[in-house]
Design a protein around this motif. Structure first.
Motif, PDB file in Angstrom:
ATOM      1  N   UNK A  92     -18.383  45.121 -24.519  1.00 53.41           N
ATOM      2  CA  UNK A  92     -18.826  46.481 -24.227  1.00 53.41           C
ATOM      3  C   UNK A  92     -18.465  47.409 -25.376  1.00 53.41           C
ATOM      4  N   UNK A  93     -18.990  48.636 -25.386  1.00 53.59           N
ATOM      5  CA  UNK A  93     -18.640  49.577 -26.456  1.00 53.59           C
ATOM      6  C   UNK A  93     -17.133  49.723 -26.591  1.00 53.59           C
ATOM      7  N   UNK A  94     -16.627  49.743 -27.809  1.00 55.30           N
ATOM      8  CA  UNK A  94     -15.185  49.880 -28.034  1.00 55.30           C
ATOM      9  C   UNK A  94     -14.942  50.664 -29.316  1.00 55.30           C
ATOM     10  N   UNK A  95     -13.741  51.152 -29.482  1.00 61.48           N
ATOM     11  CA  UNK A  95     -13.386  52.014 -30.595  1.00 61.48           C
ATOM     12  C   UNK A  95     -12.495  51.280 -31.560  1.00 61.48           C
ATOM     13  N   UNK A  96     -12.642  51.653 -32.866  1.00 62.25           N
ATOM     14  CA  UNK A  96     -11.703  51.143 -33.870  1.00 62.25           C
ATOM     15  C   UNK A  96     -10.391  51.906 -33.737  1.00 62.25           C
ATOM     16  N   UNK A  97      -9.281  51.223 -33.840  1.00 61.52           N
ATOM     17  CA  UNK A  97      -7.975  51.888 -33.770  1.00 61.52           C
ATOM     18  C   UNK A  97      -7.672  52.614 -35.081  1.00 61.52           C
TER      19      UNK A  97
END
Length: 280
Positions: free
Chosen positions: A275-280
């Motif tokens: 699913x959509x996810x963010x870069x840390x």
């Protein structure tokens, strides 16, 4: 006695000439198929002008592969095989691939046809070679009387079950009964060319129906049986399918170019990744 300077020079020249000729002989291609020079072109020794006037394309295909002209029956059977394998609809893997390539590349008909050819293998169009190898394995024992066709077929089924592999030449994703099979077999009988290949494949179809489940013979199984009985090697089961299918692929590509818009083929895709996810 030491050679004179002139003798040594002559010997060196002869050695150099010999090495050049040997290198030329070793680097040249050898072929028994076509001879072409300034004056003529010959296929297996036959002048192309005579072939153009007197031979059919099917006869020339037979000549190129077998080195001789076919009999009337052999020509009829090979003709029927080529017709049977020319096309099987735009949804067949080879035709679908050719049309997909033509949809995206409008500048190269050859690339589109090649894309279709590259899909042909053991699962699509190439099972004839595998089936011919199966027949070739059983044929000597059938001819010698060591095994009946039924016994040879049952042994092939048992071996396939033990190795957990699928037997080639049987079953079809479209046809419950492939209409092309009986045409080839009846032509073979008509021209007295039916032999152990057809006998084995009929027995194999029956053995599979008894020991596994009913799986009707397909065109690969039929053409394998007929080509084997005509004396072709197993490799021909695939090569002659390729010859035939090129005719259909060229027509499919031409239609894609003339009747459809570029990039018109859209394949439904379902994403099932992260699913959509963010870069840390």
């Amino acid at each position: 006695m030491e050679p004179t300077k002139e003798q040594a020079k002559e010997q060196a020249s002869a050695d150099s000439s010999w090495r050049t000729n040997e290198a030329s002989a070793n680097s040249s291609w050898r072929t028994s198929i076509v001879q072409a020079d300034e004056a003529s072109i010959r296929y297996r020794g036959y002048d192309i002008v005579a072939l153009m006037r007197q031979a059919s394309f099917t006869e020339v295909i037979f000549l190129l592969h077998r080195g001789r002209m076919p009999s009337v029956g052999e020509r009829a059977l090979l003709d029927a095989i080529l017709v049977a394998c020319a096309d099987h609809g735009s949804g067949a893997p080879s035709c679908a691939a050719a049309r997909l390539a033509a949809s995206g590349n409008r500048q190269s008909e050859s690339a589109a046809v090649a894309a279709g050819i590259l899909t042909i293998g053991n699962e699509h169009g190439g099972a004839g070679a595998l089936t011919m190898a199966l027949i070739e394995h059983a044929a000597p024992k059938m001819r010698s009387g060591e095994l009946t066709a039924q016994a040879a077929a049952e042994a092939a089924v048992a071996d396939a079950q033990q190795r957990k592999v699928r037997l080639p030449g049987l079953g079809h994703r479209v046809h419950h009964k492939d209409p092309r099979v009986e045409v080839l077999f009846s032509l073979a009988a008509q021209h007295q060319l039916a032999g152990v290949g057809i006998e084995f494949m009929r027995a194999l179809e029956a053995a599979v129906a008894t020991q596994i489940k009913p799986l009707p013979m397909n065109i690969d199984g039929a053409l394998a049986a007929v080509l084997f009985d005509m004396g072709f090697p197993p490799q021909a089961g695939r090569l002659l399918f390729l010859v035939a299918r090129v005719a259909g692929l060229t027509a499919e590509v031409a239609e894609e170019y003339t009747r459809e818009r570029p990039m018109r083929i859209r394949i439904p895709v379902t994403y099932d990744g992260e699913p959509p996810r963010e870069l840390n």
